[in-house]
Motif scaffolding. Structure first.
Motif, PDB file in Angstrom:
ATOM      1  N   GLN A  40      16.694  67.851  19.194  1.00  0.00           N
ATOM      2  CA  GLN A  40      16.636  68.623  17.960  1.00  0.00           C
ATOM      3  C   GLN A  40      17.099  67.792  16.778  1.00  0.00           C
ATOM      4  OE1 GLN A  40      18.938  71.799  19.649  1.00  0.00           O
ATOM      5  NE2 GLN A  40      17.162  73.121  19.782  1.00  0.00           N
ATOM      6  N   LEU A  42      18.356  63.552  16.872  1.00  0.00           N
ATOM      7  CA  LEU A  42      19.382  62.582  17.229  1.00  0.00           C
ATOM      8  C   LEU A  42      18.964  61.262  16.590  1.00  0.00           C
ATOM      9  CD1 LEU A  42      21.944  62.165  18.969  1.00  0.00           C
ATOM     10  CD2 LEU A  42      20.436  61.366  20.778  1.00  0.00           C
ATOM     11  N   ARG A  86      15.614  71.758  28.069  1.00  0.00           N
ATOM     12  CA  ARG A  86      14.582  70.732  28.253  1.00  0.00           C
ATOM     13  C   ARG A  86      13.882  70.755  29.598  1.00  0.00           C
ATOM     14  NH1 ARG A  86      18.823  65.610  28.550  1.00  0.00           N
ATOM     15  NH2 ARG A  86      20.481  66.897  29.417  1.00  0.00           N
ATOM     16  N   ARG A 100      13.690  62.634  25.698  1.00  0.00           N
ATOM     17  CA  ARG A 100      14.803  63.156  24.920  1.00  0.00           C
ATOM     18  C   ARG A 100      16.105  62.659  25.516  1.00  0.00           C
ATOM     19  NH1 ARG A 100      18.879  65.994  25.207  1.00  0.00           N
ATOM     20  NH2 ARG A 100      19.625  67.422  23.604  1.00  0.00           N
ATOM     21  N   ASN A 101      16.493  61.439  25.214  1.00  0.00           N
ATOM     22  CA  ASN A 101      17.708  60.821  25.749  1.00  0.00           C
ATOM     23  C   ASN A 101      18.223  61.522  27.008  1.00  0.00           C
ATOM     24  OD1 ASN A 101      18.209  62.694  23.489  1.00  0.00           O
ATOM     25  ND2 ASN A 101      20.370  62.345  23.902  1.00  0.00           N
ATOM     26  N   THR A 103      19.228  61.493  30.984  1.00  0.00           N
ATOM     27  CA  THR A 103      19.748  60.595  32.011  1.00  0.00           C
ATOM     28  C   THR A 103      19.043  60.809  33.342  1.00  0.00           C
ATOM     29  OG1 THR A 103      21.889  60.723  30.942  1.00  0.00           O
ATOM     30  CG2 THR A 103      21.843  59.825  33.163  1.00  0.00           C
ATOM     31  N   ARG A 108      18.180  65.598  39.226  1.00  0.00           N
ATOM     32  CA  ARG A 108      17.025  65.820  38.362  1.00  0.00           C
ATOM     33  C   ARG A 108      15.771  65.232  38.984  1.00  0.00           C
ATOM     34  NH1 ARG A 108      20.035  64.327  32.627  1.00  0.00           N
ATOM     35  NH2 ARG A 108      21.342  66.205  32.556  1.00  0.00           N
ATOM     36  N   GLN A 149      28.246  69.031  24.813  1.00  0.00           N
ATOM     37  CA  GLN A 149      27.109  69.937  24.757  1.00  0.00           C
ATOM     38  C   GLN A 149      26.799  70.493  26.147  1.00  0.00           C
ATOM     39  OE1 GLN A 149      23.771  68.053  22.892  1.00  0.00           O
ATOM     40  NE2 GLN A 149      22.669  69.963  22.599  1.00  0.00           N
ATOM     41  N   THR A 152      24.490  69.025  29.883  1.00  0.00           N
ATOM     42  CA  THR A 152      24.347  67.572  29.881  1.00  0.00           C
ATOM     43  C   THR A 152      25.125  66.978  31.046  1.00  0.00           C
ATOM     44  OG1 THR A 152      26.284  67.350  28.485  1.00  0.00           O
ATOM     45  CG2 THR A 152      24.181  67.457  27.377  1.00  0.00           C
ATOM     46  N   THR A 153      24.827  65.731  31.338  1.00  0.00           N
ATOM     47  CA  THR A 153      25.591  65.021  32.357  1.00  0.00           C
ATOM     48  C   THR A 153      27.034  64.838  31.894  1.00  0.00           C
ATOM     49  OG1 THR A 153      24.748  63.042  31.309  1.00  0.00           O
ATOM     50  CG2 THR A 153      23.700  63.713  33.354  1.00  0.00           C
ATOM     51  N   TYR A 192      35.188  63.801  20.955  1.00  0.00           N
ATOM     52  CA  TYR A 192      33.803  64.192  21.118  1.00  0.00           C
ATOM     53  C   TYR A 192      33.232  63.234  22.144  1.00  0.00           C
ATOM     54  CZ  TYR A 192      28.891  64.929  19.626  1.00  0.00           C
ATOM     55  OH  TYR A 192      27.549  65.206  19.548  1.00  0.00           O
ATOM     56  N   THR A 194      29.891  62.013  24.563  1.00  0.00           N
ATOM     57  CA  THR A 194      28.493  62.015  24.989  1.00  0.00           C
ATOM     58  C   THR A 194      28.092  60.565  25.222  1.00  0.00           C
ATOM     59  OG1 THR A 194      26.266  62.830  24.536  1.00  0.00           O
ATOM     60  CG2 THR A 194      27.474  61.973  22.652  1.00  0.00           C
ATOM     61  N   ASP A 195      26.804  60.302  25.399  1.00  0.00           N
ATOM     62  CA  ASP A 195      26.345  58.929  25.561  1.00  0.00           C
ATOM     63  C   ASP A 195      26.807  58.121  24.352  1.00  0.00           C
ATOM     64  OD1 ASP A 195      24.993  60.116  27.628  1.00  0.00           O
ATOM     65  OD2 ASP A 195      23.105  60.218  26.543  1.00  0.00           O
TER      66      ASP A 195
HETATM   67  N1  GSH Z   1      22.071  61.844  28.498  1.00  0.00           N
HETATM   68  C1  GSH Z   1      22.531  63.201  28.538  1.00  0.00           C
HETATM   69  C2  GSH Z   1      22.132  63.947  27.313  1.00  0.00           C
HETATM   70  C3  GSH Z   1      23.116  63.835  26.300  1.00  0.00           C
HETATM   71  C4  GSH Z   1      22.827  64.740  25.129  1.00  0.00           C
HETATM   72  O1  GSH Z   1      22.049  65.685  25.157  1.00  0.00           O
HETATM   73  N2  GSH Z   1      23.531  64.414  24.071  1.00  0.00           N
HETATM   74  C5  GSH Z   1      23.556  65.196  22.894  1.00  0.00           C
HETATM   75  C6  GSH Z   1      24.577  64.581  22.008  1.00  0.00           C
HETATM   76  S1  GSH Z   1      25.854  65.718  21.709  1.00  0.00           S
HETATM   77  C7  GSH Z   1      22.248  65.157  22.183  1.00  0.00           C
HETATM   78  O2  GSH Z   1      21.569  64.180  22.203  1.00  0.00           O
HETATM   79  N3  GSH Z   1      21.902  66.233  21.514  1.00  0.00           N
HETATM   80  C8  GSH Z   1      20.776  66.275  20.665  1.00  0.00           C
HETATM   81  C9  GSH Z   1      20.162  67.621  20.626  1.00  0.00           C
HETATM   82  O3  GSH Z   1      20.579  68.525  21.353  1.00  0.00           O
HETATM   83  O4  GSH Z   1      19.210  67.790  19.888  1.00  0.00           O
HETATM   84  C10 GSH Z   1      21.866  63.943  29.633  1.00  0.00           C
HETATM   85  O5  GSH Z   1      20.761  63.586  29.982  1.00  0.00           O
HETATM   86  O6  GSH Z   1      22.427  64.933  30.090  1.00  0.00           O
END
Ligand code: GSH
Lengths: 335, 396
Positions: A40, A42, A86, A100-101, A103, A108, A149, A152-153, A192, A194-195
């Protein structure tokens, strides 16, 4: 209730859809665009400007696929997804590919019925703290409140890390990234997490980014990459080789700028650019698929430099450097 | 040829398809078959699809280790607990905010509703402003407003507000001393139970006596006396078997004691205030539905404004108030799922957020969640129907 309606709808889609077609490539060619699941917003990975144009390294994967399939990197429609939405969106067929970033993990890859097509960014989880907290190492964080969040992992890694080091912590998990940022900024949390790439990206959204720092500790492996549904090898191949094309092009020194002059070069470059062999045909896309990708989207290094190595992110290549230059980005050969 | 009919009423022969009873049974059977086969089709289709896509199915995941932390839990929970337990934690958090929200919304709503009817211009207009503001702003915005208002207004842990040297308030929550019960405390509980029973018995007796003799009895004062006095006596007799664990600032934050997190406070406040604006209108409508003649009759009997409202108007208004009130209670409960936006770990956040994401079993998890909300809603409805039946005017 609104919050769960979307999930409910996707779950019911999952339940009643006659069956998400096994031949995603045919569907995509039929409708004329790739439906791509992104974040949404990043910075550096998938973000949109005020005109609604999407950019980022994750977005470039989708554009590369569209370039390979349609010779038009703009033939993409984007679906912004929160972390928790997602996978259902992908499983239910609402999107064709999730970039979308995300992992790559065992669960999964197996229980969720998904396949990871590769890794476009090797990451690891880190911590962001206020400088005036006086903390220099994650091991000093005992008793801290940690914002992250949902879905997430990071939620799991942080609990593993704190428990493994016998540290107390409280976790505060929000559904949307913007709320995590706002709550952290308002002082709800000391940390905070996250990655690390995400931390640099989200830090730019804070009121005073310079008052915060990323701790040196990396507590997990977060290989991020594009994901597709299991059971559709052809589509999986298109996704995976779109990424490999970009990495191979960088390795061979082919860029969007010099691609014209590289035509008719050595055999490997000829294969890359579709002047020799039938690689595009085997994939089910145009013979010049990789040349289209490189000329319209650029190679991996160009995409990285354009999206991540620029201010305010200034992320260096690090392990994402090519294997030939000391990193671990490595693509099988096109042959 | 004409056959002689026997005398008497002519027998009407109805064909089975013209018989309304047979018809209705037939159509109901058809509907049932259609619904059941549709359900079976969906079920089979879903199972086949999930299987084909290689997505895990079944409810076994409920027994596996959750591995994630939850910020506030009413029952024992740790990262080593199962998903099933995490589900229970989320459910209880939903029930907690729904229950406390319903109580607060009702109190505020009745208060504002009656204030709107006040003859005092200022009071009635303030109540009107309240209703118009809070019912017209989307709830999610109100939740965010209260959440960030709470967070911004409160100091960091190091600068906590301190009340009575035991209660600390900061942007991580309200830290209260928690009671540690020592031996002998059960006697105090028993004293309280006995006091409650005594109050109930006394109230019945007082009602009977009033019905029979017309004499009134000041139940209120005696009840308060009993409810406070008996447990207090027990405390004194057992030598105060109770100590307090005072929260203490250690490192980043307070440890020990009980904490009420800001997410709960923001959610509870916004749900209560929002729903109260609807309840106020319902109460106003209910009171206005009672004809003015009732007030006049009551005044003629010499009852003053207070007892008129309490004994004459409200009991009649309740008939009109209760049915729409039930809908508001249901709304409040369902709206509590908006909490996922501000990190209050209720059912939707924990179960359809974190757990769904970790197991990927969307169909199972969404089904369970829907079943849970349906059960909560049906329970509230059942209770309100029972209450409504109890309150309905008994025609004499
Ligand atoms: N790599 C993590 C994902 C990490 C993740 O979602 N990070 C948040 C950062 S707080 C993000 O990118 N959020 C963007 C969004 O929700 O649009 C996973 O696959 O679980």
């Amino acid at each position: 209730m609104n919050k769960i309606t979307s999930t409910v709808m996707m779950a019911s889609l999952l339940a009643i859809s006659a069956s998400t077609s096994a031949a995603t490539l045919d569907d995509v060619i039929g409708k004329g665009f790739v439906q791509c699941g992104v974040s949404q917003g990043l910075p550096g990975f998938s973000q949109f400007d005020d005109k609604g144009n999407w950019s980022g390294v994750d977005v470039d994967i989708c554009r590369a696929m569209a370039a390979a399939i349609f010779n038009d990197s703009e033939a993409v429609k984007y679906t912004p997804l929160s972390a928790k939405e997602r996978f259902t969106a992908l499983q239910s067929g609402e999107i064709d590919v999730l970039s979308r970033n995300t992992t790559w993990t065992a669960t999964r890859d197996t229980a969720l019925g998904l396949n990871f097509a590769g890794v476009n960014y090797y990451d690891g989880q880190g911590f962001l703290v206020r400088k005036d907290l006086g903390v220099n190492d994650a091991l000093e964080l005992g008793g801290a409140a940690v914002c992250t969040q949902t879905g997430t992992t990071t939620e799991l890694n942080v609990s593993d890390y704190f428990r493994a080091n016998n540290l107390e912590y409280t976790i505060v998990a929000y559904e949307k990234a913007d709320e995590v940022v706002a709550a952290y900024d308002a002082g709800r949390c000391d940390v905070y997490t996250t990655d690390q790439s995400g931390l640099y990206a989200q830090r730019t959204k804070l009121k005073d980014p310079s008052a915060h720092k990323v701790l040196p500790n990396v507590i997990s492996k977060e290989p991020l990459g594009p994901v597709v549904r299991q059971g559709d090898d052809q589509w999986f191949n298109v996704t995976r080789w779109s990424l490999f094309c970009m990495i191979n092009a960088e390795e061979m020194g082919v860029t969007s700028k010099n691609i014209k002059s590289k035509m008719g070069g050595d055999p490997a470059t000829k294969r890359l650019l579709g002047e020799e062999g039938s690689f595009g045909e085997n994939l089910g896309v145009s013979p010049t698929w990789c040349a289209n990708i490189v000329s319209q989207v650029g190679n991996y290094g160009e995409s990285f430099a354009r999206n991540l190595s620029v201010p305010p992110l200034n992320i260096s290549r690090g392990v994402n450097e090519l294997w030939s230059k000391g990193g671990i980005q490595y693509a099988p050969p096109i042959r | 040829m004409i056959k002689e009919e026997s005398a008497g009423p002519p027998t009407v022969i109805t064909r089975p398809w013209n018989n309304p009873k047979v018809r209705s049974i037939f159509f109901q059977a058809v509907l049932l078959i259609v619904v059941v086969s549709f359900g079976m089709y969906i079920f089979g289709n879903t199972a086949a699809n999930l299987e084909k896509q290689g997505i895990a199915t079944g409810f076994r995941f409920m027994g596996t280790t959750a591995g994630f932390g939850i910020i506030t839990h009413l029952i024992e929970y740790s990262e080593d607990s199962s998903y099933g337990r995490a589900f229970a934690v989320g459910l209880l958090n939903t029930l907690l905010v729904a229950f406390t929200g319903i109580i607060a919304a009702t109190i505020i709503g009745v208060f504002i509703g009656i204030a709107r009817l006040s003859k005092n211009w200022l009071i009635s207009h303030l109540a009107m402003v309240y209703v118009e503001i809070f019912r017209n702003i989307p709830l999610l915005l109100q939740i965010f407003f209260w959440y960030f208002a709470v967070l911004r207004a409160l100091p960091a842990p190091k600068a906590s507000l301190n009340f009575a040297d035991g209660v600390f308030v900061n942007n991580r929550g309200i830290y209260l001393p928690s009671a540690i019960y020592e031996e002998g405390f059960s006697l105090v509980i028993w004293a309280l139970v006995i006091a409650i029973i005594a109050v109930l018995v006394m109230t019945r007796w007082a009602h009977k006596r009033q019905d029979a003799t017309g004499q009134q009895f000041h139940t209120i004062y005696y009840s308060i006396g009993l409810l406070i006095g008996l447990p207090l006596l027990a405390l004194v007799v057992t030598g105060f078997p109770l100590s307090w664990e005072i929260p203490e600032l250690k490192g980043f934050n307070f440890v020990g004691g009980t904490v009420i997190i800001p997410e709960f406070i923001a959610l509870w406040v916004s749900l209560s205030i929002y729903t109260a604006s609807f309840i106020a209108e319902i109460v106003r409508a209910g009171v206005q539905a009672v004809s003015h003649g009732q007030t006049e009759a009551s005044n003629a009997l010499g009852l003053t404004a207070g007892p008129t409202l309490r004994l004459v108007i409200l009991p009649q208004a309740l008939r009109v108030i209760i049915p729409p009130l039930s809908s508001q209670y249901l709304n409040l409960t369902k709206n509590s799922s908006l909490a996922t936006a501000i990190a209050y770990p209720e059912l939707v956040s924990v179960f359809t957020g974190t757990i769904l994401n970790q197991t990927g079993q969307a169909v199972e998890i969404i089904s369970i969640t829907m079943a849970v909300y349906l059960s909560i809603s049906l329970s509230i409805s059942a209770f309100m129907n029972w209450y409504n039946a109890k309150m309905a005017l008994v025609e004499r």
